[in-house]
Design an enzyme around this catalytic site. Sequence first.
Site, PDB file in Angstrom:
ATOM      1  N   HIS A   1       0.835  -1.211   0.000  1.00  0.00           N
ATOM      2  CA  HIS A   1       0.000   0.000   0.000  1.00  0.00           C
ATOM      3  C   HIS A   1       0.862   1.250   0.000  1.00  0.00           C
ATOM      4  O   HIS A   1       2.058   1.203   0.280  1.00  0.00           O
ATOM      5  CB  HIS A   1      -0.918   0.008   1.235  1.00  0.00           C
ATOM      6  CG  HIS A   1      -0.149   0.124   2.514  1.00  0.00           C
ATOM      7  ND1 HIS A   1       0.515  -0.942   3.081  1.00  0.00           N
ATOM      8  CD2 HIS A   1       0.099   1.183   3.318  1.00  0.00           C
ATOM      9  CE1 HIS A   1       1.132  -0.554   4.184  1.00  0.00           C
ATOM     10  NE2 HIS A   1       0.900   0.743   4.363  1.00  0.00           N
TER      11      HIS A   1
ATOM     12  N   ASP B   1       0.651   4.872   2.047  1.00  0.00           N
ATOM     13  CA  ASP B   1      -0.067   5.292   3.252  1.00  0.00           C
ATOM     14  C   ASP B   1      -1.126   6.352   2.962  1.00  0.00           C
ATOM     15  O   ASP B   1      -0.868   7.326   2.243  1.00  0.00           O
ATOM     16  CB  ASP B   1       0.919   5.878   4.275  1.00  0.00           C
ATOM     17  CG  ASP B   1       1.894   4.823   4.747  1.00  0.00           C
ATOM     18  OD1 ASP B   1       1.452   3.731   5.124  1.00  0.00           O
ATOM     19  OD2 ASP B   1       3.110   5.097   4.730  1.00  0.00           O
TER      20      ASP B   1
ATOM     21  N   HIS C   1       4.723   0.027  -0.056  1.00  0.00           N
ATOM     22  CA  HIS C   1       5.549  -0.800   0.831  1.00  0.00           C
ATOM     23  C   HIS C   1       4.726  -1.920   1.449  1.00  0.00           C
ATOM     24  O   HIS C   1       3.484  -1.898   1.449  1.00  0.00           O
ATOM     25  CB  HIS C   1       6.207   0.051   1.916  1.00  0.00           C
ATOM     26  CG  HIS C   1       5.240   0.847   2.728  1.00  0.00           C
ATOM     27  ND1 HIS C   1       4.662   2.004   2.266  1.00  0.00           N
ATOM     28  CD2 HIS C   1       4.740   0.644   3.973  1.00  0.00           C
ATOM     29  CE1 HIS C   1       3.844   2.480   3.185  1.00  0.00           C
ATOM     30  NE2 HIS C   1       3.859   1.676   4.226  1.00  0.00           N
TER      31      HIS C   1
ATOM     32  N   ARG D   1       5.874   5.905  13.670  1.00  0.00           N
ATOM     33  CA  ARG D   1       5.661   6.477  12.334  1.00  0.00           C
ATOM     34  C   ARG D   1       4.970   7.833  12.399  1.00  0.00           C
ATOM     35  O   ARG D   1       3.964   7.981  13.082  1.00  0.00           O
ATOM     36  CB  ARG D   1       4.794   5.523  11.502  1.00  0.00           C
ATOM     37  CG  ARG D   1       4.722   5.914  10.035  1.00  0.00           C
ATOM     38  CD  ARG D   1       3.787   5.011   9.252  1.00  0.00           C
ATOM     39  NE  ARG D   1       2.492   5.633   9.074  1.00  0.00           N
ATOM     40  CZ  ARG D   1       1.422   5.002   8.589  1.00  0.00           C
ATOM     41  NH1 ARG D   1       1.488   3.727   8.240  1.00  0.00           N
ATOM     42  NH2 ARG D   1       0.279   5.639   8.464  1.00  0.00           N
TER      43      ARG D   1
END
Length: 296
Positions: free
Chosen positions: A117, A119, A272, A287
């Site tokens: 995907h 983000d 990723h 993150r």
Amino acid sequence: MSLDTLERAQASRQSFEIRPFGGPLGAEIVGLDLNLPVADDELATLRRAFVKHGVVVFRDQRITPEQHIAFSRRFGPLQVHVLNRFHLHGHPEILIVSNVVEDGKPIGLVDAGADWHSDLSYMPKPSLGALLHSQELPAERGDTLYANTANAYDTLPAEVKKLLEGKRAVHSYVYRYERLRKLSPWRAELTQKQIDEVPPVEHPVITTHPESGRKILFVSEGFTSHIVGIPRDESDALLKELHAHITRPENVYTHKWQPHDMVFWDNRSTQHYAAITPQHLRRTLYRTTVEGDVPR
Ligand code: SIN
């Protein structure tokens, strides 16, 4: 500029090098310490490297969550993840990615990367990029894989490029959540408030990167539910084909985490994936997610 200001500006300069990995994407930034000030022109150099290489890796960054947030903000406003139970306490800008369970409860999102995907592509303004800082790493496994979606577009057969021209696709947080919920028992039902925060959105299947000008194949296994205007079975088959094309091994960089790595990836030109690491191999990362533009 006064002499005093000039001296301080010079004293704060860091000399760093950008070392491309030589594969389809990725570069290491060598010699930059995020504990020290990063001047505006140094930031501009980093940003150019980030756009060119898609993924940049800063090694051994012993920084606090506050520093992580402050550095991330220099690239744009930060997006707060809808799953508020996994925000770092006191820092909603940080999403905890972790397989660690404490008192019977996961401390972070264990399957954040469980399929390919980009983000927050389910937002009207998807993410420009994400900065993932390792906190605790297992001695084995736990890699993150990145695919180059600009190269993916470039290498599509001409007739597929033509077929995709002008097409739009739906990206949906709930679509992915419900799929992963079947595999992850900890994924509780979303509240109506959470569902309302992330309605499905449409984006072009082919976008143009706002900084590099390159064309991008902007559909993913994770969040793209379907291509608009074609029968669902045709859309499913086409998405499957595009996904296989994006993730061909020669288009992928595998990041093997080292202690205190900070990895910054461009969500506009990469996707990723990180397989779930088994619970006994503790893995925790923080993150931040920087907001991008409306894809065009
Ligand atoms: C993510 O998709 O942000 C998490 C990636 C990872 O766990 O390495």
